[in-house]
Design a protein around this motif. Structure first.
Motif, short mmCIF file in Angstrom:
data_model
loop_
_atom_site.label_atom_id
_atom_site.label_comp_id
_atom_site.label_asym_id
_atom_site.label_seq_id
_atom_site.Cartn_x
_atom_site.Cartn_y
_atom_site.Cartn_z
N CYS A 116 -3.09 0.93 -72.91
CA CYS A 116 -3.71 2.22 -72.59
C CYS A 116 -5.07 2.35 -73.28
O CYS A 116 -6.03 2.87 -72.70
CB CYS A 116 -2.80 3.37 -72.99
N ARG A 117 -5.18 1.87 -74.51
CA ARG A 117 -6.47 1.93 -75.20
C ARG A 117 -7.50 1.02 -74.52
O ARG A 117 -8.67 1.40 -74.36
CB ARG A 117 -6.31 1.56 -76.67
N ILE A 118 -7.08 -0.15 -74.13
CA ILE A 118 -8.01 -1.04 -73.42
C ILE A 118 -8.39 -0.39 -72.08
O ILE A 118 -9.55 -0.43 -71.67
CB ILE A 118 -7.39 -2.44 -73.25
N GLY A 119 -7.42 0.22 -71.43
CA GLY A 119 -7.72 0.95 -70.20
C GLY A 119 -8.74 2.06 -70.43
O GLY A 119 -9.72 2.18 -69.70
N ASN A 120 -8.53 2.86 -71.48
CA ASN A 120 -9.47 3.94 -71.80
C ASN A 120 -10.89 3.42 -71.99
O ASN A 120 -11.85 4.09 -71.63
CB ASN A 120 -9.05 4.64 -73.10
N SER A 121 -11.01 2.24 -72.57
CA SER A 121 -12.35 1.72 -72.90
C SER A 121 -13.18 1.40 -71.67
O SER A 121 -14.40 1.32 -71.75
CB SER A 121 -12.23 0.47 -73.80
N VAL A 122 -12.53 1.22 -70.54
CA VAL A 122 -13.27 0.84 -69.32
C VAL A 122 -13.09 1.84 -68.17
O VAL A 122 -13.77 1.74 -67.14
CB VAL A 122 -12.86 -0.58 -68.83
N TYR A 123 -12.16 2.81 -68.33
CA TYR A 123 -11.90 3.78 -67.28
C TYR A 123 -12.97 4.86 -67.30
O TYR A 123 -13.37 5.27 -68.37
CB TYR A 123 -10.51 4.40 -67.49
N SER B 56 -16.14 -4.24 -65.85
CA SER B 56 -16.42 -2.80 -65.86
C SER B 56 -17.88 -2.53 -66.16
O SER B 56 -18.55 -3.33 -66.82
CB SER B 56 -15.56 -2.11 -66.93
N ASP B 57 -18.39 -1.38 -65.69
CA ASP B 57 -19.73 -0.95 -66.06
C ASP B 57 -19.70 -0.09 -67.31
O ASP B 57 -20.74 0.25 -67.86
CB ASP B 57 -20.36 -0.14 -64.92
N LYS B 58 -18.52 0.29 -67.74
CA LYS B 58 -18.40 1.08 -68.98
C LYS B 58 -17.64 0.26 -70.00
O LYS B 58 -16.64 -0.38 -69.66
CB LYS B 58 -17.63 2.38 -68.69
N GLN B 59 -18.14 0.28 -71.25
CA GLN B 59 -17.42 -0.37 -72.35
C GLN B 59 -17.52 0.55 -73.55
O GLN B 59 -18.58 0.68 -74.14
CB GLN B 59 -18.05 -1.73 -72.71
N ASP B 60 -16.45 1.23 -73.88
CA ASP B 60 -16.46 2.10 -75.05
C ASP B 60 -15.37 1.64 -76.00
O ASP B 60 -14.21 2.04 -75.88
CB ASP B 60 -16.25 3.56 -74.63
N TYR B 61 -15.77 0.81 -76.97
CA TYR B 61 -14.78 0.19 -77.84
C TYR B 61 -14.20 1.15 -78.86
O TYR B 61 -13.18 0.85 -79.48
CB TYR B 61 -15.38 -1.05 -78.51
N ARG B 62 -14.83 2.35 -79.02
CA ARG B 62 -14.22 3.36 -79.87
C ARG B 62 -12.86 3.77 -79.30
O ARG B 62 -11.96 4.16 -80.03
CB ARG B 62 -15.12 4.59 -79.97
N GLU B 63 -12.74 3.68 -77.97
CA GLU B 63 -11.46 4.02 -77.34
C GLU B 63 -10.36 3.04 -77.76
O GLU B 63 -9.18 3.35 -77.69
CB GLU B 63 -11.59 4.02 -75.82
N ILE B 64 -10.75 1.84 -78.13
CA ILE B 64 -9.76 0.84 -78.55
C ILE B 64 -9.45 0.96 -80.03
O ILE B 64 -8.29 1.00 -80.44
CB ILE B 64 -10.26 -0.59 -78.22
N LEU B 65 -10.49 1.07 -80.86
CA LEU B 65 -10.27 1.00 -82.31
C LEU B 65 -10.26 2.36 -83.00
O LEU B 65 -9.72 2.48 -84.11
CB LEU B 65 -11.34 0.11 -82.95
#
Lengths: 449, 449
Positions: free
Chosen positions: B139-146, B243-252
């Motif tokens: 889910c966190r990896i999903g959040n980072s690109v969704y 993905s065109d979005k990469q938000d790694y804060r969503e993962i870590l």
């Protein structure tokens, strides 16, 4: 961009319809060369530790041991054997190349076919037919999205290869057009593999999985497991999701008339293809320099930016990484005259002499320089300079390997793994592919004696 | 966008480190609910023809029959059982949903875990621990690109699910941080599955393959098969390529403090989640209308554009297609009060009365309308109009299913497949997950008596 909405269906129709008599003789001859080269690579890579580790992991899950890991003793079920032979054939980065797309066509297709050919009688003609069709399919699909797809970061041998494997195995299974359309769809939705994996064991995992996943797609379709019928061209299908370019004329245009399968080439050197002109040139320079090789103070390369992008590792630590270092490759060619698998061992990349030489190599990129060309300038300690321009390396379409050179390459890697007697027997049999009654029997010949 | 270059490594460290005592009690409770709901769905989908066909295709390749296709008699090797249970749990589109990403989290993760838990002793605590960690990871990896990743056409349950399965099985295998990093990489490079496959058998194939491929990644990593160590964040890794979005804060960000695994929801209706408000509202309207249901002349829906994009099939021909038809779903809810699996059979979508009703349904899209809301206006033959606004449907985070409603849902599908006695025994055991000595033993309880 073509707007037709039946790309996948039309391709499936062609796959089912394309019997061997519809394939020109020169394409069939290239198909046999593709087969022989693949077989040598599969045997040549069989003792690599990547293969040991993959086998350790999957053997506990293998089904009926019908199919052989070529060049080794182990037998696995056909799907796992497809995976392993796909890995072995690519692990040395020494296999074949469709230069327009940098697809390595045989790995996904032939590895799947050979594994399946040990589960049922498959004649040499059927095998060759399926191999050529599979290669044609993956290369055409690759053309339709290249270079945008590759530039985005996809390892196209994996992503396009899975279609080739599905088409080829689908032919052996006698799928009808409906099932073949599904097989392409089930293949499409497994399409995967990142270029980020270059230099790791996952690189050769890609053609292995493409072989295995494509074969699975064909078996599922045979059981009437369905999929989209527009998996390639749909708005959320392969070409649109995985590429910014979609040119479906590359898939359907001249199908059965012009042949991508005839454009296959065979690597003379066991590493990334963009380094080949450098190795070719450096080996020639070594011959010209003679004893003066020891006096080299500087090596300057002028090459296309892609060379550094793909093979810019300045300090490779493993043999695998060395395959992606134009610096190491130039050093091994200059000091050892070697571009074969022995130039890309852990020993070679940590050899102090080679390390010293690779640090003397400088690369300047120039977009005006063709991707398949290089200019090399060597400066000696006394200030003397030698220049060598390679317009096209040996092994390229313009300078293809002869059958005899394919033999030499085959021996150069297979003897190390299975010994000379087995190697000679296997090589002799391989060239008789079109006359074979049952190709699966070849696997037994591939084992060390 | 975070620029940190150790996302994958940091995530792997957390996965290895996150023992059950570090997981809050309410997250553990949600984990048990996730497990019970998944188990009901896996059994509920077991008799679907999609499963029959997949089994027919893969059984000849199965290895040691250690692991059970839940709800059925067949046994397969663990990797194939993971595939089959992933298919069964999703084939009715009735499973769980992480609403922020539309990931169906349990399918990839629990299906892999259960198959592996039949090959070695796995306690309920270990299983629950691995399940929660796996769900959190995907889910966190999903959040980072969704949503960019999903909008491009990727079926995120497959593409992100494979990471969850790798992490979860990796924990059962006791991988160290290095191996876990590789497992995530081997998972990443298999990430696949197109939304184009919705409405076909390949949709449920995606969580099945995610389970199988993730488990394979963990086993390969255990054998020290390596991969990139930056598979998520590298320029040519998962997030950038897909993905065109990469938000790694969503993962870590807040890892181990805030829990995506606690945000799981459970579908009350057996179809695409964006139709749920419509079904909820139509069932309520049916109750209010009583006999007047027969006099409906027109049904108008105002909904978010995503509803038509995902479920806009006006003339579904199969039960599977019916799950992606808001028109059919509204008709079944109004005429039969049904949103369970029986509303999405081939019979239901070809029933003349339902077909007539679905043609009375009109959808107007409005971006101002929330994706989880709908306004329904029913007009009767006499001109009378009834309006119903659903702000959030039952099963949403705001109106979560109670444990009793999960029981009802479990029974509603499992009884049809394994009968009442087996269903009750299985359901009772399922809730005791945290106390189980060996979770694998549960599989035997799942079979028809």
């Amino acid at each position: 961009m073509s707007l037709r909405s039946d790309v996948t269906c039309a391709l499936a129709e062609w796959i089912v319809d394309c019997d061997l008599e519809k394939i020109p003789a020169e394409v069939q001859r290239e198909g046999v060369r593709t087969f022989v080269n693949w077989l040598g690579c599969a045997v040549g890579g069989a003792s690599h530790e990547t293969v040991d580790r993959a086998l350790a992991a999957v053997t506990p899950f293998s089904g009926q041991p019908t199919s052989t890991v070529l060049g080794r003793g182990e037998k696995l079920d056909a799907l796992h054997a497809a995976l392993l032979n796909g890995i072995t054939s690519h692990v040395l980065d020494y296999d074949d190349t469709h230069l327009k797309t940098i697809i390595h066509p045989a790995g996904p297709v032939a590895s799947a076919l050979m594994a399946v050919a040990e589960t049922r009688p498959v004649s040499g003609r059927e095998f060759l037919n399926a191999l050529i069709v599979g290669v044609e399919v993956e290369c055409r699909i690759g053309n339709s999205v290249y270079p945008h797809h590759y530039d985005r970061g996809w390892h196209i041998t994996g992503t396009a290869g899975v279609f080739g494997a599905a088409a080829a195995v689908g032919r052996l299974l006698g799928l009808n057009v409906q099932q073949m359309t599904w097989a392409l769809g089930i293949a499409a939705t497994q399409s995967s593999g990142f270029r980020e994996m270059f230099g790791t064991m996952c690189k050769s995992f890609h053609p292995g999985r493409a072989a295995q996943n494509g074969a699975l797609a064909a078996y599922l379709a045979q059981a009437n497991f369905d999929s989209s019928e527009q998996s390639i061209e749909a708005p959320r299908g392969f070409a649109n999701v995985m590429s910014d370019k979609q040119d479906y004329r590359e898939i359907l245009g001249g199908l059965g008339e012009s042949w991508e399968a005839c454009l296959n080439s065979y690597k003379p050197f066991a590493c990334g293809i963009v380094i080949h002109p450098t190795i070719d040139g450096c080996i020639q320079l070594r011959e010209e320099l003679g004893d003066n090789v020891g006096k080299i103070s500087r090596v300057e390369l002028v090459a296309h930016p892609l060379v550094l992008e793909l093979t810019g590792k300045t300090e490779p630590k493993t043999g695998l990484e060395g395959k992606f270092s134009v610096f190491h490759s130039a050093a091994a060619a200059l000091l050892r005259g070697d571009g074969s698998p022995t130039a890309f061992t852990d020993e070679a990349v940590t050899d102090p002499e080679l390390m010293a030489m690779r640090r003397k190599v400088e690369v300047t990129t120039d977009k005006a320089c063709h991707e398949a060309s290089v200019t090399i300038t060597v400066t000696l300690e006394g200030g003397e300079r030698l220049e060598k321009h390679i317009e096209r390396a040996i092994g390229s379409l313009e300078k293809p390997l002869t059958n005899e050179q394919i033999d030499t390459k085959f021996r150069g890697q297979a003897v190390l793994v299975i010994g000379e007697a087995a190697c000679e027997a296997l090589l002799a049999q391989a060239w008789t592919l079109p006359e074979m009654a049952s190709v699966g029997k070849l696997a037994a010949t591939s084992l060390p004696r």
